[in-house]
Scaffold this active site. Sequence first.
Site, short mmCIF file in Angstrom:
data_model
loop_
_atom_site.label_atom_id
_atom_site.label_comp_id
_atom_site.label_asym_id
_atom_site.label_seq_id
_atom_site.Cartn_x
_atom_site.Cartn_y
_atom_site.Cartn_z
N LYS A 48 33.27 25.55 2.63
CA LYS A 48 33.44 24.25 2.47
C LYS A 48 34.56 23.63 2.91
CE LYS A 48 35.03 21.70 -0.58
NZ LYS A 48 35.59 21.19 -1.84
N ARG A 68 1.03 -1.20 0.11
CA ARG A 68 0.16 -0.08 0.05
C ARG A 68 0.94 1.40 -0.03
NH1 ARG A 68 -3.83 -2.21 4.84
NH2 ARG A 68 -1.66 -3.49 5.17
N ARG A 85 29.22 24.19 4.62
CA ARG A 85 29.19 22.84 4.10
C ARG A 85 30.28 21.90 4.72
NH1 ARG A 85 30.28 23.85 -1.94
NH2 ARG A 85 30.23 21.58 -1.84
N ASN A 138 0.44 2.15 6.88
CA ASN A 138 0.40 1.28 5.77
C ASN A 138 0.18 1.79 4.39
OD1 ASN A 138 -0.24 -0.99 7.52
ND2 ASN A 138 -2.23 -0.32 7.82
C1 UD1 Z 1 -2.02 -6.39 12.04
C2 UD1 Z 1 -3.01 -7.14 12.90
C3 UD1 Z 1 -4.11 -6.38 13.25
C4 UD1 Z 1 -3.77 -4.96 14.14
C5 UD1 Z 1 -2.73 -4.21 13.12
C6 UD1 Z 1 -2.17 -3.12 13.94
C7 UD1 Z 1 -2.65 -9.41 11.87
C8 UD1 Z 1 -2.94 -10.67 11.18
N1 UD1 Z 1 -3.31 -8.38 12.02
O1 UD1 Z 1 -2.80 -6.06 10.85
O2 UD1 Z 1 -4.88 -7.23 14.15
O3 UD1 Z 1 -4.84 -4.36 14.46
O4 UD1 Z 1 -1.65 -5.05 12.52
O5 UD1 Z 1 -1.45 -2.20 13.03
O6 UD1 Z 1 -1.51 -9.60 12.52
N2 UD1 Z 1 4.55 -8.73 8.15
C9 UD1 Z 1 5.64 -9.81 8.07
N3 UD1 Z 1 5.25 -10.90 7.24
C10 UD1 Z 1 4.11 -11.20 6.62
C11 UD1 Z 1 2.97 -10.27 6.86
C12 UD1 Z 1 3.35 -9.02 7.66
O7 UD1 Z 1 6.73 -9.49 8.48
O8 UD1 Z 1 4.03 -12.24 6.02
C13 UD1 Z 1 5.02 -7.83 8.93
C14 UD1 Z 1 4.67 -6.44 8.30
O9 UD1 Z 1 6.03 -6.21 7.74
C15 UD1 Z 1 4.36 -5.53 9.36
C16 UD1 Z 1 3.77 -6.17 10.52
O10 UD1 Z 1 3.96 -7.57 10.21
O11 UD1 Z 1 5.11 -4.58 9.79
C17 UD1 Z 1 2.11 -6.16 10.41
O12 UD1 Z 1 1.56 -6.63 9.37
P1 UD1 Z 1 0.61 -5.68 8.45
O13 UD1 Z 1 0.45 -6.40 7.08
O14 UD1 Z 1 0.79 -4.43 8.47
O15 UD1 Z 1 -0.57 -6.14 9.28
P2 UD1 Z 1 -2.05 -5.27 9.46
O16 UD1 Z 1 -2.79 -5.42 8.31
O17 UD1 Z 1 -1.80 -3.99 9.78
CA CA Z 2 0.20 -2.47 9.90
#
Ligand code: UD1
Ligand code: CA
Length: 458
Positions: free
Chosen positions: A351, A16, A333, A228
Amino acid sequence: MNAWTGVILAAGQGTRMKSDLPKVLHTVCGRPLIGHVSNVLHEASALGIVAVVSPEMAEMAALRDALGGEAGIAIQSEPLGTAHALECAKDAVGPAGTIVVAAGDMALVESESVSRLVQSHAASGSLLSILTAEVDDPHGFGRIVRDSSGAVQRIVEEVDADEHQKLICEMNTGLYCIQADWCWDELQKLGKSSVGEYFLTDLVAAAASSGRVSTESVRDATEALGVNNRVQLAEVERVMRDRIRRRHMLSGVTIRDPETTYIDADVEIGRDTELLPGNHIRSGTKIGAGCVIGPNSILRDCMVGDGATVISSHVESAEIGERISVGPFSRIRAGTRIEPGAYVGNFAEIKNSRIGSGTHVGHFSYVGDSELGEDVNIGAGTVTANFDGRDKHRTVIGDRAKIGSDTIIVAPVKIGEDASTGSGAVVNRDVPAGETVVGVPARPIEHHRNVRRKDDGE
Ligand code: UD1
Ligand code: CA
């Protein structure tokens, strides 16, 4: 004290953001999102930190810079969801102990909230504890579902929430404290969610079935703001900027117009310093006490000594000594050091140079790759011509030398102590101490007199 390891989930694609840069490396107040999260975990006394990242991110120097040298890196080769991401950290974290899991984009969570969650987790003997927030608009977040007695049953994600659940305003911030050995077993058992990802939030129901889930709530709902997309990035930055300004004001810095004052997260400012409107004070800058900065100065990666003044000027990777006045409208600088008691006025560009104590560069001039001793006077319009089209050369000017207005110094050149140049001189040879040179090319004033006598004689 409870020892725990922090795990930062940061391998998601961040689609996003519509960016070539991984989401967690986007900056807020001069620091990558993941750097803020890692700082907060350190502040809350994490024993160690493991970041779960994508294979491409693991190669990025910016990730290392953001995390500092000691963090462990675990790789999630495919973004199969937050539960899968946590599983990837298992080897790096170890089989037992307590872990705090945070999302890499929650830059605004406060260390106080993390500490409170860890404490209540330990005190309650929970398997899993959730940091929650009460918000006006929980759209897009996981909701905390409780039974009639108030006990947590599970977290339901937006995609799976029914109309009733969508009205729940208690949301999951994405930060949890979990008992590691239990968690590694349970993660194995989780199935895919309705969208085909493994959701970490599904662990909650498992812990709830044995009645061992607890929650703590953030003090301020802004702590729950994640990033996001770029609209949220700007929102988070606005909140962070405000917090930074408040912190400085509460520790004794006067900020005349907070709205137009931009201060990066790691900036240090001494007490009784006054920031006039329109300043941008960027990463790596340390400003002493009792300074006046602005209006409209831009400082990055520089040191400003106590009592200094920087008016409408741009200073980068430089050192400005105590009680120095710079500006208005000068550019200092990289590699420049202006020593206490020197003075830099308007329209000067300096500089990679040292400006000795008592030396004045009062008016428009360019000083590059130069060493200016003490009590030197640089006349208006002086230029050190340091570049011959291929290489840069140095200019050295001794103590008490007087450089006349509009002098061009064709480096490499050494001008000795107490020497002078006439206005408009083009200096292309060294000038011995005490000598005065004039003309184009500049020659000792004696030389010119002799030439004139010869001309008169003929
Ligand atoms: C997540 C939570 C949600 C919460 C929200 C808060 C889940 C399923 N949902 O949703 O309940 O309210 O955060 O902001 O956890 N990531 C990975 N690997 C993956 C997917 C994600 O490392 O396969 C990491 C992302 O980089 C991110 C974090 O996990 O930093 C959260 O993932 P994101 O996709 O932002 O979750 P949300 O949809 O925001
Ligand atoms: Ca998130």
